[in-house]
Scaffold this motif. Structure first.
Motif, PDB file in Angstrom:
ATOM      1  N   HIS A 167       0.888  -1.353   0.089  1.00  0.00           N
ATOM      2  CA  HIS A 167       0.051  -0.063  -0.047  1.00  0.00           C
ATOM      3  C   HIS A 167       1.041   1.170  -0.033  1.00  0.00           C
ATOM      4  O   HIS A 167       0.602   2.067  -0.782  1.00  0.00           O
ATOM      5  CB  HIS A 167      -0.994   0.077   1.231  1.00  0.00           C
ATOM      6  N   VAL A 245     -17.111   0.005  -3.231  1.00  0.00           N
ATOM      7  CA  VAL A 245     -15.780  -0.370  -3.153  1.00  0.00           C
ATOM      8  C   VAL A 245     -15.266  -1.013  -1.891  1.00  0.00           C
ATOM      9  O   VAL A 245     -15.531  -0.498  -0.802  1.00  0.00           O
ATOM     10  CB  VAL A 245     -14.850   1.052  -3.518  1.00  0.00           C
ATOM     11  N   GLY A 247     -12.490  -3.674   0.189  1.00  0.00           N
ATOM     12  CA  GLY A 247     -10.980  -3.927   0.286  1.00  0.00           C
ATOM     13  C   GLY A 247     -10.247  -3.056   1.106  1.00  0.00           C
ATOM     14  O   GLY A 247     -10.776  -2.834   2.423  1.00  0.00           O
ATOM     15  N   ASP A 249      -7.652  -0.400  -0.324  1.00  0.00           N
ATOM     16  CA  ASP A 249      -6.796   0.523  -0.919  1.00  0.00           C
ATOM     17  C   ASP A 249      -7.279   1.912  -1.186  1.00  0.00           C
ATOM     18  O   ASP A 249      -8.330   2.088  -2.097  1.00  0.00           O
ATOM     19  CB  ASP A 249      -6.294   0.043  -2.377  1.00  0.00           C
ATOM     20  N   ASP A 252      -6.882   3.252  -4.929  1.00  0.00           N
ATOM     21  CA  ASP A 252      -8.023   2.851  -6.115  1.00  0.00           C
ATOM     22  C   ASP A 252      -9.332   3.758  -5.857  1.00  0.00           C
ATOM     23  O   ASP A 252      -9.974   3.888  -6.894  1.00  0.00           O
ATOM     24  CB  ASP A 252      -8.178   1.338  -5.748  1.00  0.00           C
ATOM     25  N   THR A 313     -10.782  -4.252  -4.026  1.00  0.00           N
ATOM     26  CA  THR A 313      -9.145  -3.843  -3.924  1.00  0.00           C
ATOM     27  C   THR A 313      -8.848  -4.590  -2.865  1.00  0.00           C
ATOM     28  O   THR A 313      -9.138  -5.036  -1.839  1.00  0.00           O
ATOM     29  CB  THR A 313      -9.089  -2.425  -3.550  1.00  0.00           C
ATOM     30  N   THR A 314      -7.289  -5.086  -2.982  1.00  0.00           N
ATOM     31  CA  THR A 314      -6.408  -5.805  -2.042  1.00  0.00           C
ATOM     32  C   THR A 314      -7.374  -6.914  -1.645  1.00  0.00           C
ATOM     33  O   THR A 314      -8.038  -7.606  -2.390  1.00  0.00           O
ATOM     34  CB  THR A 314      -6.088  -4.791  -1.001  1.00  0.00           C
ATOM     35  N   THR A 330     -12.007  -7.136 -10.027  1.00  0.00           N
ATOM     36  CA  THR A 330     -11.136  -6.990  -9.163  1.00  0.00           C
ATOM     37  C   THR A 330     -10.047  -6.078  -9.603  1.00  0.00           C
ATOM     38  O   THR A 330     -10.011  -5.866 -11.012  1.00  0.00           O
ATOM     39  CB  THR A 330     -10.412  -8.480  -8.900  1.00  0.00           C
ATOM     40  N   THR A 331      -8.994  -5.682  -8.874  1.00  0.00           N
ATOM     41  CA  THR A 331      -7.946  -4.927  -9.178  1.00  0.00           C
ATOM     42  C   THR A 331      -6.821  -4.911  -8.345  1.00  0.00           C
ATOM     43  O   THR A 331      -6.793  -5.569  -7.363  1.00  0.00           O
ATOM     44  CB  THR A 331      -8.403  -3.299  -9.508  1.00  0.00           C
ATOM     45  N   GLY A 332      -5.296  -4.761  -9.041  1.00  0.00           N
ATOM     46  CA  GLY A 332      -4.456  -5.001  -8.174  1.00  0.00           C
ATOM     47  C   GLY A 332      -4.063  -6.454  -7.858  1.00  0.00           C
ATOM     48  O   GLY A 332      -3.943  -6.991  -9.021  1.00  0.00           O
ATOM     49  N   LYS A 346      -5.330   1.198 -14.193  1.00  0.00           N
ATOM     50  CA  LYS A 346      -6.648   1.612 -13.748  1.00  0.00           C
ATOM     51  C   LYS A 346      -7.568   2.268 -14.321  1.00  0.00           C
ATOM     52  O   LYS A 346      -8.114   3.452 -14.091  1.00  0.00           O
ATOM     53  CB  LYS A 346      -6.023   2.365 -12.485  1.00  0.00           C
TER      54      LYS A 346
END
Length: 548
Positions: A167, A245, A247, A249, A252, A313-314, A330-332, A346
């Motif tokens: 992070h 959102v 997670g 992060d 993000d 995120t995460t 999903t991302t990251g 992104k």
């Protein structure tokens, strides 16, 4: 497979057929193999660094490898195999870095083996077989349960700490000292033999190291988004299109808020993203309207009911239901087979399009707000008043009731404990464990709210700073404060925080809902005798023991 790194592990001992988290045996074996190769990378990188040579790609990759194996992050076989193949190339790069540095210094390089020279199989089937041979069960068979468990205590702590470091580096905060520390600990864990005494000492050394990592993340978050401040947060929906959102992060969320401005979409936080609503540079966005739902383990029902798109995120993802699989992204480092992934560019356009295609909320929900944002700056700004109230006897005790939430029975303990705390006591809380009681009314003590939400699990540093400051103000140590820690754990970030608290010498912590499977009775006995670490019992019994 054999996995016992989280609190919900099967039968309290280890998942052997399929992960309770949803992790397949194949993913489990590939993750164990990735960690084994990452140790080899660090063996070279650690020695290269001692000779003045380092490489940021190597440093970042080891942190990402550790983080991607944290519970509820990556469930995708293909991406795990890709990381292993990349690890092989990074290991060769680290080897060359070390050999070249040794040549420049005119010294003979160490002849390394084990993870440093381990030859990876050419196909996935072979990789899976190799992964089985380097899992926690194989370590226990080789060294015994206690040494194997202590090795894994440090390894799991490193995984949690890597989440914090990742992070921080995403926000541009990097530290050669911290990169070097990760390599040093991974190099240490690559050894052939250990003693119980050195492993315990190393675990405490790691706890001190993790404090530096948490401090770095705190700097990254506050420099990028300002210090959290007390903020009323709506926890009911507003009419219109929506994105949720979840997670941890912050970046993000920031990037998504920028890309959704003016599009008529309301953005909500979920789970550990709730504290984001207290950061000045995030809450400035008018379309960041509030928080929806509760902790990670309830997401399958909450996401199912959410009439918009979802971004993970995460860590914290669970197996998506078919009913929302086409609108979750999903991302990251997060990955789930069949779920669309937003890459490193992104570009959230597919997520935004999915949100616009959904019905959104048809009407406003009844207004309900909670107050968050009591991080270290806010609490320390009223420290004089708090100290005065303690001296007057109006604040009798502080309870830190926090940590990870989870699905296993027994976590209602934390709700019962919080609601049983006498009205002349303050409750500090952080991480998603707070969802057990954060929407209840606790009142205040002469204007000081009795419930002070200090943020994410990532914000544990805030609580440590406050505890140290109070100890200094009372001219004593943390253990002499009227402060008790009632902790709930689930995954590896909780492990690294616990090790940091142990390293600080904090005593008489209560941990639940169960004790970690990798901490064998002999180790629990050591921690109990030396630090008073004990399992939770019942709220009534524990409160009586603490307050008399």
């Amino acid at each position: 497979m054999f996995c016992y790194q989280c609190e919900q592990t099967a039968q309290g001992s280890g998942c052997t057929n399929f992960g309770v988290c949803g992790k397949s045996p194949e993913v489990a074996d590939l993750q164990d193999l990735l960690i084994h190769v990452a140790k080899g990378i660090s063996m070279y990188a650690h020695r290269a660094r001692a000779l003045g040579a380092s490489d940021e790609e190597i440093d970042s990759f080891v942190i990402e490898s550790l983080f991607t194996t944290v519970t509820n992050v990556n469930f995708d076989e293909d991406s795990m195999e890709q990381m292993i193949r990349k690890a092989e190339k990074i290991r060769e790069k680290a080897r060359n870095l070390y050999l070249n540095a040794a040549k420049e210094k005119g010294i003979t390089p160490d002849e390394l083996n084990g993870p440093a020279t381990f030859e990876l199989a050419k196909d996935r089937s072979g990789l899976l077989t190799q992964g089985e041979k380097v899992n926690p069960e194989s370590r226990a068979q080789r060294w015994g349960d206690v040494i194997g468990g202590l090795h894994d205590l440090i390894l799991f702590g490193l995984k949690g700490s890597a989440a914090y470091a990742d992070h921080a580096q995403i926000l541009g905060k990097k530290s050669n000292e911290i990169y070097g520390g990760f390599h040093a600990f991974m190099d240490y864990l690559s050894k052939d033999s250990f003693t119980e005494e050195e492993l315990l000492q190393k675990a405490i050394e790691f706890g001190n190291f993790n404090l530096k990592v948490m401090e770095l993340l705190d700097e990254a978050n506050t420099e990028a988004y300002g210090h959290p401040e007390p903020t009323k947060v709506r926890v009911t929906p507003v009419k219109g299109k929506a994105i949720l959102v979840s997670g941890h992060d912050l970046r993000d969320l920031d990037l998504l808020l920028k890309q959704t401005e003016g599009k008529g979409i309301s953005v909500y936080t979920h789970g550990e993203m709730l504290p984001c609503l207290a950061y000045p540079k995030l809450k400035k966005y008018s379309h960041l309207v509030g928080n929806y739902g509760s902790a990670w383990q309830n997401q399958r029902s909450e996401f199912d009911e959410f009439p918009g798109a979802i971004l993970m995120t995460t860590n914290c993802i669970q197996k998506p239901k078919d009913s929302y699989k086409d609108r979750i992204f999903t991302t990251g480092l997060v990955a789930w087979p069949g779920v669309r992934h937003i890459g490193p560019d992104k570009d959230f356009s597919p997520l935004i399009e999915a949100a616009l295609a959904q019905s959104g909320f048809s009407e406003d929900g009844p207004e309900h707000y909670i107050t968050i944002g009591f991080a270290r700056n806010t609490v320390l700004s009223v420290a004089d008043k708090v100290i005065d109230l303690v001296k007057q006897g109006k604040i009798r005790h502080f309870f830190l009731i926090g940590g990870c939430d989870g699905a296993k029975p027994g976590r209602n303990y934390y709700t019962e404990f919080a609601t049983s705390v006498p009205k002349d006591c303050l409750i500090l809380t952080l991480a998603c464990g707070k969802y057990r009681f954060n929407k209840l009314e606790f009142g205040d003590i002469e204007g000081i709210p009795r419930l002070l939400d200090m943020g994410q699990c990532n914000d544990a540093y805030s609580a440590i700073v406050v505890a140290k400051a109070l100890a200094d103000a009372f001219e004593t140590d943390v253990n002499s404060l009227p402060l008790s820690l009632i902790l709930s754990w689930y995954e590896q970030k909780a492990v690294c925080i616990l090790l940091s608290l142990i390293a600080l010498g904090i005593k008489n912590m209560r941990l639940g809902p169960t004790l970690p499977a990798f901490l064998k009775p002999k180790v629990i006995s050591y921690l109990s005798e030396n630090l008073g670490l004990k399992p939770i019992t019942t709220p009534a019994e524990d409160l009586k023991a603490i307050l008399g």
